[in-house]
Motif scaffolding. Structure first.
Motif, PDB file in Angstrom:
ATOM      1  N   ARG A   1      -2.281  12.660  -0.688  1.00 23.58           N
ATOM      2  CA  ARG A   1      -2.081  11.071  -0.581  1.00 23.58           C
ATOM      3  C   ARG A   1      -2.170  10.867   1.015  1.00 23.58           C
ATOM      4  NH1 ARG A   1      -3.283  11.247  -5.104  1.00 23.58           N
ATOM      5  NH2 ARG A   1      -1.599  10.904  -6.762  1.00 23.58           N
ATOM      6  N   ARG A   2      -3.017   9.835   1.495  1.00 19.88           N
ATOM      7  CA  ARG A   2      -3.100   9.633   2.968  1.00 19.88           C
ATOM      8  C   ARG A   2      -2.626   8.431   3.020  1.00 19.88           C
ATOM      9  NH1 ARG A   2      -9.470  10.732   3.304  1.00 19.88           N
ATOM     10  NH2 ARG A   2      -9.513   9.427   1.682  1.00 19.88           N
ATOM     11  N   GLU A   3      -1.791   8.226   4.141  1.00 18.06           N
ATOM     12  CA  GLU A   3      -1.170   7.036   4.465  1.00 18.06           C
ATOM     13  C   GLU A   3      -1.944   6.574   5.881  1.00 18.06           C
ATOM     14  OE1 GLU A   3       1.164   5.088   3.511  1.00 18.06           O
ATOM     15  OE2 GLU A   3       1.777   3.878   5.294  1.00 18.06           O
TER      16      GLU A   3
ATOM     17  N   VAL B   1       6.596   6.252   3.275  1.00 20.60           N
ATOM     18  CA  VAL B   1       6.304   6.665   1.682  1.00 20.60           C
ATOM     19  C   VAL B   1       7.213   7.214   1.049  1.00 20.60           C
ATOM     20  CG1 VAL B   1       4.516   7.964   0.162  1.00 20.60           C
ATOM     21  CG2 VAL B   1       3.936   6.499   2.086  1.00 20.60           C
TER      22      VAL B   1
ATOM     23  N   ARG C   1      -5.973   5.386   6.788  1.00 20.24           N
ATOM     24  CA  ARG C   1      -6.952   5.856   6.752  1.00 20.24           C
ATOM     25  C   ARG C   1      -7.891   6.271   8.052  1.00 20.24           C
ATOM     26  NH1 ARG C   1     -11.077   7.799   4.321  1.00 20.24           N
ATOM     27  NH2 ARG C   1     -13.219   6.894   3.404  1.00 20.24           N
TER      28      ARG C   1
ATOM     29  N   VAL D   1       1.680  13.966   1.307  1.00 19.52           N
ATOM     30  CA  VAL D   1       1.344  12.527   1.871  1.00 19.52           C
ATOM     31  C   VAL D   1       1.058  12.791   3.468  1.00 19.52           C
ATOM     32  CG1 VAL D   1       2.246  10.396   2.542  1.00 19.52           C
ATOM     33  CG2 VAL D   1       3.014  11.490   0.289  1.00 19.52           C
TER      34      VAL D   1
ATOM     35  N   LEU E   1      -6.167   9.531  -1.911  1.00 27.19           N
ATOM     36  CA  LEU E   1      -5.883   8.133  -1.669  1.00 27.19           C
ATOM     37  C   LEU E   1      -5.790   7.764  -0.181  1.00 27.19           C
ATOM     38  CD1 LEU E   1      -5.139   5.293  -3.013  1.00 27.19           C
ATOM     39  CD2 LEU E   1      -2.760   6.251  -2.477  1.00 27.19           C
TER      40      LEU E   1
ATOM     41  N   LYS F   1       0.934  -1.242   0.081  1.00 24.21           N
ATOM     42  CA  LYS F   1       0.068   0.006  -0.143  1.00 24.21           C
ATOM     43  C   LYS F   1       0.866   1.345  -0.088  1.00 24.21           C
ATOM     44  CE  LYS F   1      -1.943  -1.034   3.822  1.00 24.21           C
ATOM     45  NZ  LYS F   1      -1.384  -2.283   4.334  1.00 24.21           N
ATOM     46  N   SER F   2       2.103   1.343   0.834  1.00 26.08           N
ATOM     47  CA  SER F   2       2.894   2.533   1.008  1.00 26.08           C
ATOM     48  C   SER F   2       3.358   2.699  -0.377  1.00 26.08           C
ATOM     49  CB  SER F   2       3.565   2.385   2.209  1.00 26.08           C
ATOM     50  OG  SER F   2       3.017   2.400   3.460  1.00 26.08           O
TER      51      SER F   2
ATOM     52  N   SER G   1      -0.617  11.655   7.275  1.00 25.53           N
ATOM     53  CA  SER G   1      -0.600  10.260   7.892  1.00 25.53           C
ATOM     54  C   SER G   1      -0.877  10.778   9.410  1.00 25.53           C
ATOM     55  CB  SER G   1       0.926   9.599   7.823  1.00 25.53           C
ATOM     56  OG  SER G   1       0.823   8.517   8.736  1.00 25.53           O
TER      57      SER G   1
ATOM     58  N   THR H   1       1.078   4.141  -3.015  1.00 23.34           N
ATOM     59  CA  THR H   1       1.038   5.677  -2.783  1.00 23.34           C
ATOM     60  C   THR H   1       2.025   6.375  -3.094  1.00 23.34           C
ATOM     61  OG1 THR H   1      -0.403   5.233  -0.664  1.00 23.34           O
ATOM     62  CG2 THR H   1       0.535   7.105  -0.734  1.00 23.34           C
TER      63      THR H   1
ATOM     64  N   HIS I   1      -5.422   4.441   2.509  1.00 26.01           N
ATOM     65  CA  HIS I   1      -5.381   3.031   2.494  1.00 26.01           C
ATOM     66  C   HIS I   1      -5.039   2.677   4.065  1.00 26.01           C
ATOM     67  CE1 HIS I   1      -0.897   3.905   2.036  1.00 26.01           C
ATOM     68  NE2 HIS I   1      -0.735   2.948   2.669  1.00 26.01           N
TER      69      HIS I   1
END
Length: 189
Positions: free
Chosen positions: A156-158, A96, A160, A85, A179, A52-53, A87, A56, A181
Motif C-alpha cells: 500500500r502506498r501512502e 495508516v 503517490r 504501507v 494502492l 484516503k488513509s 510512504s 488504505t 492515493h
C-alpha cells in the motif's frame, strides 16, 4: 463502498447507478469498463482529510486476512508474510498504522486479531489460518531495502508523489493490488 468493491473486484451493483459514484469514477463508460476483477493498481485522487488513509488502512487489514499461503513458492517455517504501507516519509505512513491499531483496538470483535503489542512500525495480526501477518510502515527513503527481502502479500502506498526509483521498485514487486492515493493539493496532484 464503491471504492471497496472496486478494490476487491466485486460488482458495483446498485452503486453503478449512483450519480455521485458515476461522476467520481469518470462517467458511465468508466463504470462499465471496470469489470469484476481485482485491479493491479488503484489510484485514489481526492482532497485532504477525505478518508484516503483510512481506506488504505482498511485494505491493509483486509489483505492481512485474505492472504493465500498456498501460493508459489510457499512460506517456509518461521516466515511471516507482510503487508507493507509505503510512504514518502515514515510519519505519513504511521497515520495508516495508527488507523489500523486504533480501529482494531476499539472494536471488541476485531481486537482479537492483534497478536502481541503493536510497535511504532508494525502490528502483527492473526490470519484465519492461525498464522501471523505483519502490517508494517516503511519510508521510501530507505530505497526499498526493507521491502525486497520479505514475503509480501500486499503493498500500500501512502501519497503517490514519490521518486521514480521507488516507482520502478513498486511495479516489480507484486502482482497484487498496489494502492496509491494523494491529495490533489500536494506534490503530484
Amino acid at each position: 463502498r464503491a471504492l471497496c468493491r472496486i478494490a476487491q473486484g466485486l460488482p458495483l451493483n446498485e452503486l453503478a447507478k449512483d450519480v455521485d459514484v458515476v461522476e467520481a469514477l469518470g462517467g458511465e463508460e468508466a463504470v462499465q469498463a471496470l469489470g469484476n476483477e481485482q485491479p493491479k493498481e488503484m489510484i485514489v485522487l481526492s482532497g485532504i482529510r477525505t478518508g484516503k488513509s483510512l481506506f488504505t488502512a482498511a485494505l491493509a487489514v483486509y489483505a492481512s486476512q485474505t492472504c493465500d499461503f498456498d501460493s508459489s513458492p510457499p512460506l517456509g517455517p518461521g516466515e511471516i508474510p507482510r503487508v507493507t504501507v509505503l510512504s514518502v516519509k515514515k510519519d505519513s505512513a504511521k497515520v495508516v498504522l495508527n488507523h489500523i491499531i486504533g480501529r482494531l483496538q476499539a472494536s471488541p470483535i476485531l481486537a482479537g486479531l492483534i497478536e502481541g503489542e503493536p510497535t511504532h512500525e508494525s502490528v502483527f495480526l492473526k490470519h484465519p489460518s492461525g498464522r501471523l501477518v505483519e502490517i508494517c510502515v516503511v519510508p521510501i527513503d530507505r530505497a526499498g531495502g526493507s521491502v525486497v527481502s520479505r514475503w509480501l502479500f500486499a503493498l500500500r502506498r501512502e501519497e503517490r508523489g514519490y521518486s521514480l526509483r521507488c516507482r520502478h521498485l513498486i511495479r516489480g514487486l507484486l502482482p497484487e493490488i498496489k494502492l496509491g492515493h494523494q491529495s490533489p493539493y500536494r506534490n503530484g496532484g
